[in-house]
Design a protein around this motif. Structure first.
Motif, PDB file in Angstrom:
ATOM      1  N   ASP A  65       0.811  -1.215   0.000  1.00  0.00           N
ATOM      2  CA  ASP A  65       0.000   0.000   0.000  1.00  0.00           C
ATOM      3  C   ASP A  65       0.846   1.268   0.000  1.00  0.00           C
ATOM      4  O   ASP A  65       0.291   2.376  -0.052  1.00  0.00           O
ATOM      5  CB  ASP A  65      -0.932   0.012   1.218  1.00  0.00           C
ATOM      6  N   ARG A  66       2.129   1.128   0.097  1.00  0.00           N
ATOM      7  CA  ARG A  66       3.005   2.305   0.042  1.00  0.00           C
ATOM      8  C   ARG A  66       3.237   2.707  -1.417  1.00  0.00           C
ATOM      9  O   ARG A  66       3.255   1.856  -2.304  1.00  0.00           O
ATOM     10  CB  ARG A  66       4.359   2.004   0.698  1.00  0.00           C
ATOM     11  N   PRO A  67       3.474   3.996  -1.659  1.00  0.00           N
ATOM     12  CA  PRO A  67       3.809   4.408  -3.021  1.00  0.00           C
ATOM     13  C   PRO A  67       5.227   3.970  -3.367  1.00  0.00           C
ATOM     14  O   PRO A  67       6.007   3.599  -2.485  1.00  0.00           O
ATOM     15  CB  PRO A  67       3.700   5.932  -2.960  1.00  0.00           C
ATOM     16  N   THR A  68       5.554   3.986  -4.645  1.00  0.00           N
ATOM     17  CA  THR A  68       6.946   3.735  -5.039  1.00  0.00           C
ATOM     18  C   THR A  68       7.742   5.014  -4.855  1.00  0.00           C
ATOM     19  O   THR A  68       7.169   6.110  -4.745  1.00  0.00           O
ATOM     20  CB  THR A  68       7.009   3.296  -6.505  1.00  0.00           C
ATOM     21  N   MET A  69       9.041   4.873  -4.815  1.00  0.00           N
ATOM     22  CA  MET A  69       9.876   6.065  -4.662  1.00  0.00           C
ATOM     23  C   MET A  69       9.757   6.966  -5.890  1.00  0.00           C
ATOM     24  O   MET A  69       9.905   8.183  -5.780  1.00  0.00           O
ATOM     25  CB  MET A  69      11.336   5.664  -4.444  1.00  0.00           C
ATOM     26  N   LYS A  70       9.461   6.397  -7.028  1.00  0.00           N
ATOM     27  CA  LYS A  70       9.256   7.223  -8.217  1.00  0.00           C
ATOM     28  C   LYS A  70       8.026   8.100  -8.043  1.00  0.00           C
ATOM     29  O   LYS A  70       8.039   9.301  -8.370  1.00  0.00           O
ATOM     30  CB  LYS A  70       9.106   6.335  -9.454  1.00  0.00           C
ATOM     31  N   GLU A  71       6.945   7.535  -7.485  1.00  0.00           N
ATOM     32  CA  GLU A  71       5.729   8.310  -7.232  1.00  0.00           C
ATOM     33  C   GLU A  71       5.990   9.386  -6.182  1.00  0.00           C
ATOM     34  O   GLU A  71       5.524  10.526  -6.304  1.00  0.00           O
ATOM     35  CB  GLU A  71       4.610   7.382  -6.766  1.00  0.00           C
ATOM     36  N   VAL A  72       6.751   9.026  -5.155  1.00  0.00           N
ATOM     37  CA  VAL A  72       7.090  10.001  -4.106  1.00  0.00           C
ATOM     38  C   VAL A  72       7.903  11.145  -4.696  1.00  0.00           C
ATOM     39  O   VAL A  72       7.652  12.326  -4.424  1.00  0.00           O
ATOM     40  CB  VAL A  72       7.875   9.315  -2.968  1.00  0.00           C
ATOM     41  N   ALA A  73       8.891  10.811  -5.540  1.00  0.00           N
ATOM     42  CA  ALA A  73       9.742  11.838  -6.132  1.00  0.00           C
ATOM     43  C   ALA A  73       8.931  12.759  -7.037  1.00  0.00           C
ATOM     44  O   ALA A  73       9.144  13.986  -7.040  1.00  0.00           O
ATOM     45  CB  ALA A  73      10.878  11.183  -6.910  1.00  0.00           C
ATOM     46  N   VAL A  74       8.002  12.199  -7.819  1.00  0.00           N
ATOM     47  CA  VAL A  74       7.174  13.019  -8.705  1.00  0.00           C
ATOM     48  C   VAL A  74       6.318  13.979  -7.901  1.00  0.00           C
ATOM     49  O   VAL A  74       6.196  15.169  -8.231  1.00  0.00           O
ATOM     50  CB  VAL A  74       6.291  12.104  -9.591  1.00  0.00           C
TER      51      VAL A  74
END
Length: 553
Positions: free
Chosen positions: A480-489
């Motif tokens: 359920d956590r976002p990916t680091m790519k989603e976090v970075a975006v």
């Protein structure tokens, strides 16, 4: 001498003479015949009466001595010292007697005489030696042999000591070389050399340093050169011969079974060229535990800035958002762009360095693991830092990229609150920052725990959005956590919006923001796992959270 009696056969004259003591000998013939004085030495001496030797300095000249006169009236006279002759009363006084020239010495024929003031000395001629009785003689054949033997033994002993010392130094040098070669081999040095030769590593940017090079660079690992230390090891500041300033990391331990994995990490990290990753210059494999050489970052760690009141006050929200965005981009790059992907495994503020412009530099890949293409999960021993460890990873020992996402969520909370991940001195419910943050978020008390240095009317919406992003990262369920790519975006979008606040030009939006600051909060509910599953819930939280900016916290 005088006479006035008739003596048979004696002359009728009477006479007397004064001569030097011991220079005249009386004979009876002098009474029966005429005696002619042919010349005898005569010494006339005198005594200075009514005076003492204490006043003789002006009378007795050089190289003289004062002789007290034993008489009723006292007095003294002057006399030459031994080895001197002349008139002790006339300047310059008594002069030295050259015993060598006048033959007044007892040196043997095999000795030479050396005149000295007031005396002389005898020295045996070359090839002769003293015989113990003041004479000189040729040494016996036995004595010559003894001298030769003693000289030979002395020289032999000296040569033996020198040779032994040289052999010892050679042994130490060979032993040192053997130990270095052993460590080099055990630490995968030959594997790394082979990879460099095959082009797997850029030899122009990655070096294999010698132990001596790094010893000189750190001034023999001087305590004053330490710039960081902890459970992982010690980091020293070093100066290379080419002028570069580096950070030399000396780890405390290394798993012997992970040597090839370590070499693979060095190879991969040496090929990474990202502006927000601390550059790896190379390593040293000649020591028991390999040494890593990184570029030196001058402004310390994010942890030092967040947990120091003076430094924290100089880090407004825009700088913290910039750091968060840059660190997220690094982790996104490691997870998505690196080949093979890399899981950092120890994401925390202490491993995010800052340069003079507060540019983030992610460091310390010592605990990182490479993820091969046929592996989505790695089963490893639990490794990391208390307060940042993924709870799912702690239970299953399965390491995934989402473990880094959880740790980054804790970093976001630290950027928002300025508090440490684990704080044992506070109330029990506040000791774990992640749990305290989620609890405050659920109870609509977010702005009660945010750092005063970052809260202002203009950034309340950004703070809420970052808080909600941190909440998603801290989800117990990794899926359920976002990916680091989603976090970075998402962080990159917030950062760009902060740089270009076009929203503030919209009067309707400004009025809505003002209403958020004065209207009472609308309560909302969270699910049991604190997960954010829909965009609707996210927007609801963003628009209905109480924002007591002016309230004391």
């Amino acid at each position: 001498m005088a006479g006035n009696r008739s003596t048979e056969g004696a002359t009728g004259c009477s006479y007397a003479s004064v001569v030097k003591k011991d220079a005249f000998e009386f004979s009876s013939d002098m009474l029966t015949r005429k005696w002619e004085v042919k010349g005898l030495p005569m010494v006339i001496d005198w005594v200075i009466f009514n005076d003492t030797c204490s006043n003789s300095r002006s009378t007795c000249q050089g190289n003289t001595t004062c002789v007290p006169f034993e008489g009723p009236d006292g007095g003294y006279r002057c006399a030459c010292e031994k080895g001197y002759e002349g008139n002790p009363y006339l300047h310059p006084g008594c002069l030295d007697i050259d015993e060598c020239e006048k033959g007044k010495n007892n040196c043997s024929e095999n000795a030479t005489c050396e005149n000295k003031p007031g005396g002389y000395s005898c020295h045996c001629k070359e090839g002769y030696e003293e015989d113990g009785e003041g004479g000189c003689q040729l040494p016996s054949k036995h004595e010559k042999n003894v001298n030769v033997i003693v000289l030979g033994v002395s020289l032999g002993t000296i040569m033996l000591l020198i040779t032994s010392f040289c052999l010892y130094l050679g042994y130490r040098r060979r032993k040192s070389v053997q130990i270095k070669e052993k460590f080099f081999r055990e630490n995968g040095g030959f594997i790394l050399q082979q990879r460099i030769a095959q082009g797997g590593v850029c030899s122009g940017t990655t070096r294999i340093f010698t132990a001596e090079e790094l010893k000189k660079a750190t001034n023999n690992y001087d305590q004053d050169r330490i710039i960081g230390q902890g459970g992982f090891g010690i980091v020293y500041k070093g100066h290379l011969l080419d002028g570069r300033i580096v950070a030399v990391k000396k780890a405390k331990m290394m798993d012997p079974t992970q040597v090839e994995q370590f070499i693979n990490e060095v190879i991969v990290l040496s090929q990474i060229n990202h502006r927000n990753i601390v550059k790896l210059f190379g390593c040293c494999l000649e020591t028991e535990i390999p040494l890593l050489v990184y570029e030196f970052i001058s402004n310390g760690t994010l942890s030092e800035h967040l947990h120091n009141k003076e430094k924290a006050s100089k880090m407004p929200w825009l700088i913290r958002l910039k750091i968060a965005s840059e660190a997220a981009e690094v982790l996104s790059y490691l997870h998505s762009a690196a080949s093979p992907p890399i899981i950092h495994r120890d994401v925390k503020p202490a491993n995010i360095l800052l340069d003079s412009d507060y540019t983030a530099k992610v460091s310390d890949f010592g605990a990182s693991r490479l993820v091969l293409q046929d592996q989505t999960q790695l089963i490893t021993m639990v490794q990391g830092t208390l307060g940042y460890l993924d709870p799912e990873y702690m239970q299953t020992h399965q390491l995934t990229e989402k473990s880094d996402v959880y740790s980054f969520g804790v970093v976001l909370v630290e950027l928002l609150t300025g508090r440490r991940a684990v704080f044992f001195d506070g109330p029990e419910e506040e000791r774990n920052l992640s749990l305290h943050f989620l609890s405050s978020l659920k109870e609509n008390r977010l702005f009660m725990i945010l750092d005063d240095n970052i809260v202002c009317e203009e950034n309340t919406e950004e703070l809420q959005e970052v808080a909600l992003l941190a909440k998603r990262c801290l989800n117990v369920n990794g899926e359920d956590r976002p990916t680091m790519k989603e976090v970075a975006v998402e962080l990159g979008g917030l950062r760009r919006a902060a740089k270009h606040p076009w929203i503030n030009n919209n009067s309707e939006t400004s009025m809505e923001s003002h209403a958020l600051l004065v209207n009472p909060p609308i309560p909302f509910e969270y699910d049991a796992t604190f997960s954010m599953t829909t965009t609707t819930e996210y927007d609801s939280l963003k628009h209905h959270m109480k924002l007591p900016v002016a309230a004391g916290r």
